[in-house]
Motif scaffolding. Structure first.
Motif, mmCIF file in Angstrom:
data_model
loop_
_atom_site.group_PDB
_atom_site.id
_atom_site.type_symbol
_atom_site.label_atom_id
_atom_site.label_comp_id
_atom_site.label_asym_id
_atom_site.label_seq_id
_atom_site.Cartn_x
_atom_site.Cartn_y
_atom_site.Cartn_z
ATOM 1 N N SER A 1 -15.147 -47.820 31.542
ATOM 2 C CA SER A 1 -15.254 -47.500 30.111
ATOM 3 C C SER A 1 -16.041 -46.201 29.950
ATOM 4 O O SER A 1 -16.724 -45.756 30.873
ATOM 5 N N PHE A 2 -15.904 -45.607 28.764
ATOM 6 C CA PHE A 2 -16.577 -44.339 28.459
ATOM 7 C C PHE A 2 -17.462 -44.487 27.234
ATOM 8 O O PHE A 2 -17.134 -45.232 26.304
ATOM 9 N N ALA A 3 -18.541 -43.706 27.207
ATOM 10 C CA ALA A 3 -19.322 -43.586 25.974
ATOM 11 C C ALA A 3 -18.558 -42.661 25.023
ATOM 12 O O ALA A 3 -17.839 -41.762 25.445
ATOM 13 N N ARG A 4 -18.732 -42.910 23.723
ATOM 14 C CA ARG A 4 -17.878 -42.304 22.707
ATOM 15 C C ARG A 4 -17.957 -40.773 22.632
ATOM 16 O O ARG A 4 -16.940 -40.090 22.609
ATOM 17 N N ILE A 5 -19.156 -40.222 22.586
ATOM 18 C CA ILE A 5 -19.261 -38.774 22.362
ATOM 19 C C ILE A 5 -18.727 -38.027 23.581
ATOM 20 O O ILE A 5 -18.005 -37.043 23.448
ATOM 21 N N TYR B 1 -16.430 -39.052 25.532
ATOM 22 C CA TYR B 1 -14.966 -39.205 25.478
ATOM 23 C C TYR B 1 -14.341 -38.147 24.568
ATOM 24 O O TYR B 1 -13.395 -37.455 24.936
ATOM 25 N N ARG B 2 -14.919 -37.999 23.373
ATOM 26 C CA ARG B 2 -14.406 -36.997 22.422
ATOM 27 C C ARG B 2 -14.524 -35.591 22.995
ATOM 28 O O ARG B 2 -13.608 -34.775 22.883
ATOM 29 N N ASN B 3 -15.688 -35.297 23.567
ATOM 30 C CA ASN B 3 -15.915 -33.961 24.122
ATOM 31 C C ASN B 3 -14.905 -33.646 25.223
ATOM 32 O O ASN B 3 -14.394 -32.528 25.310
ATOM 33 N N ASN C 1 -11.501 -32.970 23.725
ATOM 34 C CA ASN C 1 -11.517 -31.666 23.043
ATOM 35 C C ASN C 1 -11.382 -30.504 24.017
ATOM 36 O O ASN C 1 -10.821 -29.466 23.675
#
Lengths: 419, 167
Positions: free
Chosen positions: B88-92, B94-96, B99
């Motif tokens: 699993s990944f931490a959210r920020i 993942y977004r970075n 992007n």
């Protein structure tokens, strides 16, 4: 709908939103801290010219305040020029403090808004009934260009905190207890709504401590329904009118976790993980934990209430020989209030080093770095390997009162003996 | 976006936070190449110098937790990583990663199946990861529509340039 969903719906121009949906929502305020010159680079790389709204975004120079080296000074210079060029109404230079403290003080945080900042601890602003969330540099650059960001509507979990805290148990102990149970990934991509009688009666500073550390469970955002203290705080400061959102009666949370705060004790997160939480008494029972440094500061543990708790214990006493205590007020206003109340005097008399407001050693950039093998007890938020300097150093997270009692004795100590 | 790629892996554990991926001491750096040299230094300073180009980082749960620093995916990309496979990944993080065009793929259990230096093949369309040495196949999550759209454009920057007519 939950209040967080209502905020997302309102800002994305929808009547309602559902869990898992992707929505593009307006950002009410965007903050860039001084680790993020990349935001300026990404802004220009993507064809940005001017920020979307000069009233709704600001830089806070907090991680390097004041600058420890030429590189960070050059980064500040470039960001300051960008701020000036865009005529940003708000600018928080190195004389202000940690973003999560200075933004509420300046009135740019209020209930019902969406706040996005280039800092994971933006969950702090759930304390005000706002939806606060962190992002990276390039996401922030897209906000500066468009005023919007895409969000996945998160599952909302309830953490219900009931009862009154016993003497010696602080909001930091409460959130550490929650973290020990939910673990470091217990809320990844979710929103945490903190409810219950403890929250209803909690002051602004205490609420900020708890929402701040929601991100240590992976939370996207945190929420607390505003109480009288919050409404008084924001009414005195808010730079624009605000609308408090309320969760519908009968709203069904994805999960609920209930904690009896009256049964809690002082807690510690032991090296090297925020989820490695034990009661302070159980750690002491294993033998003395000798300390080299105590640290009080950061967006988690550097407010007036935190510094007051430490001063109460250390007044008229002195920290243990061959140890040091670093105190970093969360903001200029906090520092001035602590000077006025005599806390800074008491702590300096007790042997503390007072640093300029900012993030300082919390993330290991300057002002209190640890050597290999050293042990520090700290009121901050993370004890990852290398977080405060050497990765061979050890960090214990604790309440400011526990930090004060411990550094007084040079070993981890229960603060209740001094209250 | 490459939907099928093979690379040698390095394997890290659970809760590898962004301070371990990119230590705070180097946050003032802005040159990607320089940033890449410190990648995963908090786990081991030997990872970045020895990292195989086009390699894949394999991790346990909650990869990228902690600080929102974009230096973390910048460092991984500059070090030569194409993808991160994790429980699993931490959210920020993942977004970075999305992007910037670094593939963050949820593949439960992968970290227990491979060792440093072994190769895996990620097949996004088929939705699985194959361990090359054993042929064993593990299912991986599909990307969401939004993430796929960003990654297919090569990251958020080309998308924004197109939106603002700066192609």
């Amino acid at each position: 709908m939950h209040a967080i969903e209502k905020i997302l719906a309102k800002n994305s121009g929808r009547a309602e939103v559902k869990t898992g949906e992707i929505v593009t929502a307006k950002v009410d305020f965007a903050e860039i801290n001084d680790l993020y010159l990349q935001t300026v680079y990404s802004f220009y790389e993507m064809g940005g010219e001017k920020v979307w709204d000069r009233e709704r975004c600001a830089f806070v120079f907090d991680h390097y305040a004041p600058c420890p080296d030429v590189k960070s000074a050059s980064n500040h210079k470039a960001m300051r020029e960008f701020a000036q060029k865009n005529g940003l109404r708000f600018h928080f230079d190195t004389n202000c403090g940690v973003c999560h403290q200075v933004m509420p003080e300046a009135g740019v945080v209020y209930p019902g808004m969406i706040l996005v900042a280039t800092d994971s601890h933006t969950t702090t602003h759930g304390a005000f009934g706002a939806m606060g969330t962190g992002c990276g540099a390039t996401d922030m650059a897209t906000i500066l260009m468009t005023g919007e960001m895409w969000f996945r509507v998160p599952e909302i979990i309830e953490v219900r905190l009931e009862g009154e805290a016993p003497k010696g148990v602080y909001p930091k102990d409460v959130i550490l207890a929650v973290l020990g149970k939910l673990r470091a990934d217990g809320a990844v991509y979710k929103g945490i709504d903190f409810t219950g009688s403890y929250v209803e009666n909690l002051n602004v500073a205490g609420r900020m401590v708890i929402c701040n550390m929601a991100v240590e469970m992976g939370a996207k955002t945190a929420y607390m329904q505003p109480n009288r203290d919050v409404i008084d705080y924001v009414t005195a400061r808010a730079v624009r009118p605000f609308e408090i959102q309320y969760t519908d009666p009968g709203y069904r949370y994805a999960e609920s976790h209930v904690f009896d705060v009256s049964a809690l004790e002082p807690e510690l997160a032991c090296p090297h993980s925020v989820e490695n939480v034990h009661t302070l008494q159980s750690v002491i029972a294993q033998g003395d934990v000798k300390l080299d440094q105590g640290y009080i500061g950061s967006c988690t543990g550097g407010r007036t209430e935190d510094i007051a708790a430490a001063a109460q214990i250390l007044k008229g006493r002195h920290i243990a020989p061959y140890t040091r205590l670093i105190v970093v007020p969360a903001s200029n206003a906090v520092m001035q209030e602590c000077i006025r109340l005599g806390h800074i005097q008491a702590l300096m008399d007790a042997g503390a080093t007072i640093n300029a407001p900012g993030c300082a050693a919390c993330l290991g950039v300057h002002a209190g770095i640890l050597a290999p093998g050293e042990v520090c007890i700290t009121s901050t938020n993370r004890n990852f390997p290398g977080r405060m300097g050497s990765k061979e150093a050890s960090l214990y997270l604790a309440s400011p009162a526990t930090v004060a009692a411990s550094i007084l004795n040079g070993k981890i100590t229960d603060p209740r003996a001094y209250l | 976006m490459e939907t099928k790629l093979t690379g040698k892996v390095i394997v890290v554990g659970d809760n590898v936070d962004t301070d371990q991926i990119y230590p705070g001491a180097y946050l003032a750096l802005t040159d990607p190449e320089e940033i890449g040299r410190h990648c995963l230094e908090g786990v081991s300073p030997q990872i970045a110098p020895d990292f195989p180009q086009g390699g894949i980082v394999v991790a346990g749960r909650n990869f990228g937790c902690g600080s929102s620093r974009e230096h973390a995916p910048i460092a991984l990309l500059a070090m030569g990583a194409k993808a991160v496979l994790a429980d699993s990944f931490a959210r920020i993080f993942y977004r970075n990663a999305v992007n910037l065009g670094l593939l963050p793929i949820v593949c439960p259990g992968i970290c227990k199946k491979v060792h440093d230096g072994e190769a895996v093949t990620l097949d996004l369309d088929a939705g699985h990861v194959t361990v090359c040495a054993t042929g064993e196949t593990l299912p991986c999550d599909q990307l969401g529509e939004q993430q796929r759209m960003i990654l297919e454009a090569g990251g958020i920057k080309p998308l924004m340039r197109a939106r603002f007519g700066k192609q």
